[in-house]
Design a protein around this motif. Structure first.
Motif, mmCIF file in Angstrom:
data_model
loop_
_atom_site.group_PDB
_atom_site.id
_atom_site.type_symbol
_atom_site.label_atom_id
_atom_site.label_comp_id
_atom_site.label_asym_id
_atom_site.label_seq_id
_atom_site.Cartn_x
_atom_site.Cartn_y
_atom_site.Cartn_z
ATOM 1 N N GLN A 1 1.081 -1.170 -0.313
ATOM 2 C CA GLN A 1 -0.468 -0.333 -0.069
ATOM 3 C C GLN A 1 0.733 1.330 0.118
ATOM 4 O OE1 GLN A 1 -3.052 0.528 3.134
ATOM 5 N NE2 GLN A 1 -3.367 -2.476 3.104
ATOM 6 N N THR A 2 1.961 1.301 0.685
ATOM 7 C CA THR A 2 2.580 2.776 1.170
ATOM 8 C C THR A 2 3.096 3.107 -0.498
ATOM 9 O OG1 THR A 2 3.505 2.485 2.984
ATOM 10 C CG2 THR A 2 4.448 3.615 1.919
ATOM 11 N N PRO A 3 3.940 2.084 -1.156
ATOM 12 C CA PRO A 3 4.126 2.382 -2.617
ATOM 13 C C PRO A 3 3.278 2.802 -3.406
ATOM 14 C CG PRO A 3 5.579 0.787 -2.105
ATOM 15 C CD PRO A 3 4.176 1.457 -0.746
ATOM 16 N N PHE A 4 2.463 2.577 -3.696
ATOM 17 C CA PHE A 4 0.733 2.628 -4.360
ATOM 18 C C PHE A 4 0.159 4.487 -3.526
ATOM 19 C CE2 PHE A 4 -3.862 2.871 -5.178
ATOM 20 C CZ PHE A 4 -3.304 2.745 -7.058
ATOM 21 N N PHE A 5 0.872 5.060 -1.903
ATOM 22 C CA PHE A 5 0.269 6.351 -1.801
ATOM 23 C C PHE A 5 1.215 7.127 -2.984
ATOM 24 C CE2 PHE A 5 -0.369 4.457 2.544
ATOM 25 C CZ PHE A 5 -0.984 4.073 2.738
ATOM 26 N N PHE A 6 1.811 6.628 -3.212
ATOM 27 C CA PHE A 6 2.739 7.828 -4.334
ATOM 28 C C PHE A 6 2.650 7.449 -5.752
ATOM 29 C CE2 PHE A 6 5.298 7.117 -0.331
ATOM 30 C CZ PHE A 6 5.901 8.549 -0.124
ATOM 31 N N ILE A 7 2.029 6.406 -5.907
ATOM 32 C CA ILE A 7 1.623 6.149 -7.631
ATOM 33 C C ILE A 7 -0.013 6.417 -7.181
ATOM 34 C CG2 ILE A 7 0.874 4.688 -8.863
ATOM 35 C CD1 ILE A 7 2.897 2.641 -7.934
ATOM 36 N N ALA A 8 -0.555 6.518 -6.851
ATOM 37 C CA ALA A 8 -2.053 6.936 -6.976
ATOM 38 C C ALA A 8 -2.406 8.254 -6.710
ATOM 39 C CB ALA A 8 -2.774 6.371 -5.544
ATOM 40 N N THR A 9 -1.345 8.943 -5.693
ATOM 41 C CA THR A 9 -1.250 11.007 -6.053
ATOM 42 C C THR A 9 -0.575 10.839 -7.013
ATOM 43 O OG1 THR A 9 -0.596 10.709 -3.374
ATOM 44 C CG2 THR A 9 0.458 12.383 -4.528
ATOM 45 N N TYR A 10 0.115 10.571 -7.757
ATOM 46 C CA TYR A 10 0.415 11.164 -8.974
ATOM 47 C C TYR A 10 -0.320 10.762 -10.156
ATOM 48 C CZ TYR A 10 3.113 11.249 -13.174
ATOM 49 O OH TYR A 10 3.239 11.789 -15.293
ATOM 50 N N GLY A 11 -1.022 9.517 -10.291
ATOM 51 C CA GLY A 11 -2.403 9.541 -11.161
ATOM 52 C C GLY A 11 -3.716 9.937 -11.254
ATOM 53 N N LEU A 12 -3.525 10.130 -9.811
ATOM 54 C CA LEU A 12 -4.869 11.131 -9.657
ATOM 55 C C LEU A 12 -4.645 12.700 -9.557
ATOM 56 C CD1 LEU A 12 -6.110 10.142 -6.279
ATOM 57 C CD2 LEU A 12 -7.280 9.703 -8.374
ATOM 58 N N LEU A 13 -3.512 12.923 -9.368
ATOM 59 C CA LEU A 13 -2.780 14.607 -9.163
ATOM 60 C C LEU A 13 -2.924 14.784 -10.661
ATOM 61 C CD1 LEU A 13 -2.238 16.942 -8.013
ATOM 62 C CD2 LEU A 13 0.210 16.010 -8.079
ATOM 63 N N PHE A 14 -2.175 14.194 -11.622
ATOM 64 C CA PHE A 14 -2.013 14.703 -13.372
ATOM 65 C C PHE A 14 -3.191 13.676 -14.161
ATOM 66 C CE2 PHE A 14 2.197 15.183 -11.043
ATOM 67 C CZ PHE A 14 2.173 16.749 -11.299
#
Length: 156
Positions: free
Chosen positions: A71-84
């Motif tokens: 999950q922790t790596p996904f928090f960063f991936i999801a933040t990027y994907g949602l932000l952009f």
């Protein structure tokens, strides 16, 4: 995805990073944390009678390992994907949402059915845990029913 829902998901993931690192991982690595954080955790357990966190059952420890490694790596991936506004975040979000929602169910069950926890404490603990059931579930459902969550045109 409308702007409000996107921001709910973004805030969820951005705030989940420090919560995981400062609070949740104490279940596994509490002996390595500074006293200020362990004392905060001890206060939380004593105040709200969170028997799951206090007792640290093996099943909870396995969930926390998943939180750390998956999950922790996904928090960063999801933040990027949602932000952009990246549509490729769809399938990983469905997997994440389904996984997290199912891990919160036994925590809520233990909280709500444990006779040692008072009704007031159950209400507070449910309030703490419910967003970690409802937001991932909403994310998984939204992404399941929207093949292109950000439409055909994406931010570059």
């Amino acid at each position: 995805m409308n702007g409000l829902l996107r921001w709910v998901f973004l805030i969820y993931f951005i705030t989940h990073i420090p919560i995981t690192l400062c609070v949740d991982l104490q279940v596994l690595f509490g002996q390595f944390y500074p006293p200020a954080l362990t004392q905060l955790n001890d206060w939380y357990i004593a105040t709200y009678n969170d028997v799951v966190i206090r007792e640290k059952p093996i099943w909870l420890q396995s969930f926390i390992w998943c939180e750390l490694l998956l999950q922790t790596p996904f928090f960063f991936i999801a933040t990027y994907g949602l932000l952009f506004k990246k549509n490729w975040i769809r399938i990983p979000s469905i997997l994440y949402g389904a996984h997290v929602a199912t891990t919160v169910v036994p925590i809520l069950a233990e909280t709500l059915l444990n006779p040692v926890i008072s009704n007031d404490q159950k209400l507070m603990l449910t309030g703490f845990y419910a967003p970690y059931l409802l937001i991932p579930l909403l994310l998984a459902l939204y992404m399941s029913f929207n093949s292109k969550p950000f439409g055909d045109k994406q931010k570059k």
